[in-house]
Design an enzyme around this catalytic site. Structure first.
Site, mmCIF file in Angstrom:
data_model
loop_
_atom_site.group_PDB
_atom_site.id
_atom_site.type_symbol
_atom_site.label_atom_id
_atom_site.label_comp_id
_atom_site.label_asym_id
_atom_site.label_seq_id
_atom_site.Cartn_x
_atom_site.Cartn_y
_atom_site.Cartn_z
ATOM 1 C CG HIS A 90 0.198 2.025 -9.264
ATOM 2 N ND1 HIS A 90 -0.151 1.696 -7.886
ATOM 3 C CD2 HIS A 90 -0.932 2.648 -9.629
ATOM 4 C CE1 HIS A 90 -1.333 2.371 -7.567
ATOM 5 N NE2 HIS A 90 -1.816 2.921 -8.634
ATOM 6 C CG LEU A 149 8.723 -17.472 -3.933
ATOM 7 C CD1 LEU A 149 8.530 -17.459 -2.379
ATOM 8 C CD2 LEU A 149 9.258 -16.040 -4.171
ATOM 9 C CG ASP A 164 -2.033 0.795 1.213
ATOM 10 O OD1 ASP A 164 -2.474 1.288 0.146
ATOM 11 O OD2 ASP A 164 -2.551 1.164 2.081
HETATM 12 C C1 IPE Z 1 -5.387 -2.598 -0.064
HETATM 13 O O1 IPE Z 1 -4.961 -1.325 -0.441
HETATM 14 C C2 IPE Z 1 -5.565 -3.419 -1.560
HETATM 15 C C3 IPE Z 1 -4.161 -3.392 -2.060
HETATM 16 C C4 IPE Z 1 -2.963 -3.342 -1.544
HETATM 17 C C5 IPE Z 1 -4.054 -4.057 -3.408
HETATM 18 P P1 IPE Z 1 -6.245 -0.036 -0.484
HETATM 19 O O2 IPE Z 1 -5.377 1.223 -0.700
HETATM 20 O O3 IPE Z 1 -7.304 -0.425 -1.494
HETATM 21 O O4 IPE Z 1 -6.890 -0.237 0.949
HETATM 22 P P2 IPE Z 1 -7.747 1.042 1.761
HETATM 23 O O5 IPE Z 1 -8.812 1.452 0.611
HETATM 24 O O6 IPE Z 1 -6.941 2.070 1.962
HETATM 25 O O7 IPE Z 1 -8.390 -0.038 2.743
HETATM 26 C C1 IPE Z 2 -1.371 0.179 -3.280
HETATM 27 O O1 IPE Z 2 -1.170 1.809 -3.357
HETATM 28 C C2 IPE Z 2 -1.613 -0.352 -4.675
HETATM 29 C C3 IPE Z 2 -3.175 -0.645 -5.167
HETATM 30 C C4 IPE Z 2 -4.077 -0.502 -4.052
HETATM 31 C C5 IPE Z 2 -3.559 -0.972 -6.160
HETATM 32 P P1 IPE Z 2 -2.412 2.546 -3.473
HETATM 33 O O2 IPE Z 2 -2.765 3.027 -4.981
HETATM 34 O O3 IPE Z 2 -3.601 2.316 -2.584
HETATM 35 O O4 IPE Z 2 -1.768 4.065 -2.820
HETATM 36 P P2 IPE Z 2 -2.431 4.880 -1.762
HETATM 37 O O5 IPE Z 2 -2.819 4.292 -0.588
HETATM 38 O O6 IPE Z 2 -3.648 5.618 -2.220
HETATM 39 O O7 IPE Z 2 -1.180 5.830 -1.353
HETATM 40 MG MG MG Z 3 -3.989 2.344 -0.674
#
Ligand code: IPE
Ligand code: IPE
Ligand code: MG
Length: 280
Positions: free
Chosen positions: A51, A145, A34
């Site tokens: 990303h 793995l 995240d």
């Molecule tokens: C959780 O991250 C899902 C992934 C890392 C793929 P999100 O950014 O979607 O989660 P929330 O919305 O902050 O809970």
């Molecule tokens: C995690 O990073 C990747 C996915 C959920 C696809 P985010 O895109 O949620 O990044 P933040 O949490 O908004 O910074």
């Molecule tokens: Mg996120």
């Protein structure tokens, strides 16, 4: 440093050796990757750049897991709820996924990694499904793995899906309600052939599971890092593993009942010193 082949210092090699020898590493590490968006926004970059940078963190964590002999790593890459994001971000993410599934395949092969995926994969664009199928099939016989991508994944959805499949088997007379034990139930989940996660890592400081491995995480150790995922590199992963090794896993029992061997204090000193050297 970009790519798979970051040079490993002597300190890092020694650290890996000690970690392998301690015999207490997690068998299954699951990671909620995240913070990509915030990483990019803080640099005035579009979210997709976060990303893209996150791919290097995946390479480093996977490389370390392979070197340490950790047999299972699961990465939460796209949740079912993530379909609610703006179309442009979803499209950019899907394009990245398709591209890297194609581009990283030779490296997965070289490292003997078996790629798997869990989630509602039919919801993914057809081209992503094709790239995924190709990579999963090409690596199916690898024995190193097991790297599982959670894509269009939701823990509740998987539990409901299991309940539906069980109901069908009961209706057909293949299963009787009394036989629905925890083990039997788990055998209907998409994760049926993975051990339960020992360690769940979440980056970016958020203290929630966001619908990840809900059934499977019953006794997982949870480690939250304040780093955004693109900044979570080898050093941060070693730090998470050391933190895990310090935990006492009781599984409902008392501390006295635990037979878990503590690591010797002298080993801790060495591990901490080596980690410090890897950092600098
Ligand atoms: C959780 O991250 C899902 C992934 C890392 C793929 P999100 O950014 O979607 O989660 P929330 O919305 O902050 O809970
Ligand atoms: C995690 O990073 C990747 C996915 C959920 C696809 P985010 O895109 O949620 O990044 P933040 O949490 O908004 O910074
Ligand atoms: Mg996120």
């Amino acid at each position: 440093m970009e790519g798979w082949d970051a040079v490993q210092s002597e300190a890092e090699q020694r650290l890996q050796e000690l970690l392998r020898q301690c015999g207490r590493l997690p068998r299954h590490v699951a990671i909620i990757m995240d913070g990509n968006g915030r990483w990019a926004l803080e640099r005035g970059l579009p979210r997709v750049e976060g990303h893209r940078q996150g791919i290097q963190s995946v390479r480093e964590v996977v490389t370390v897991a392979v070197c340490l002999g950790i047999p299972y790593v699961t990465l939460y890459a796209f949740s079912m709820e993530n379909w609610r994001r703006p179309q442009a971000e979803i499209q950019a993410l899907m394009r990245l996924l398709q591209y890297y599934l194609w581009r990283e395949l030779p490296e997965l092969q070289r490292r003997n990694i078996r790629l798997r995926a869990i989630g509602k994969l039919t919801a993914l664009p057809r081209r992503v499904q094709q790239a995924l199928r190709r990579a999963v099939e090409a690596t199916a016989a690898n024995t190193g793995l097991t790297l599982t991508l959670a894509l269009s994944y939701s823990g509740r959805w998987d539990i409901l899906r299991a309940v539906q499949l069980i109901a069908i088997d009961v209706r057909r007379g293949k299963l009787s309600p009394e036989d629905i034990t925890e083990e039997r139930f788990a055998s209907y989940l998409l994760t049926h052939d993975l051990p339960e996660p020992d360690l769940i890592i979440r980056t970016s400081g958020e203290m929630r599971l966001s619908n990840f491995l809900l059934w499977e995480s019953a006794y997982a150790e949870i480690y939250v890092s304040n780093l955004y995922w693109p900044d979570f590199r080898r050093h941060a992963f070693y730090q998470a593993l050391l933190d895990y090794l310090r935990r006492e896993r009781r599984f409902g029992m008392t501390a006295e009942q635990q037979v878990q061997r503590c690591l010797a204090e002298s080993l801790w000193v060495q591990l901490e010193e080596l980690l410090h050297e890897v950092e600098s």
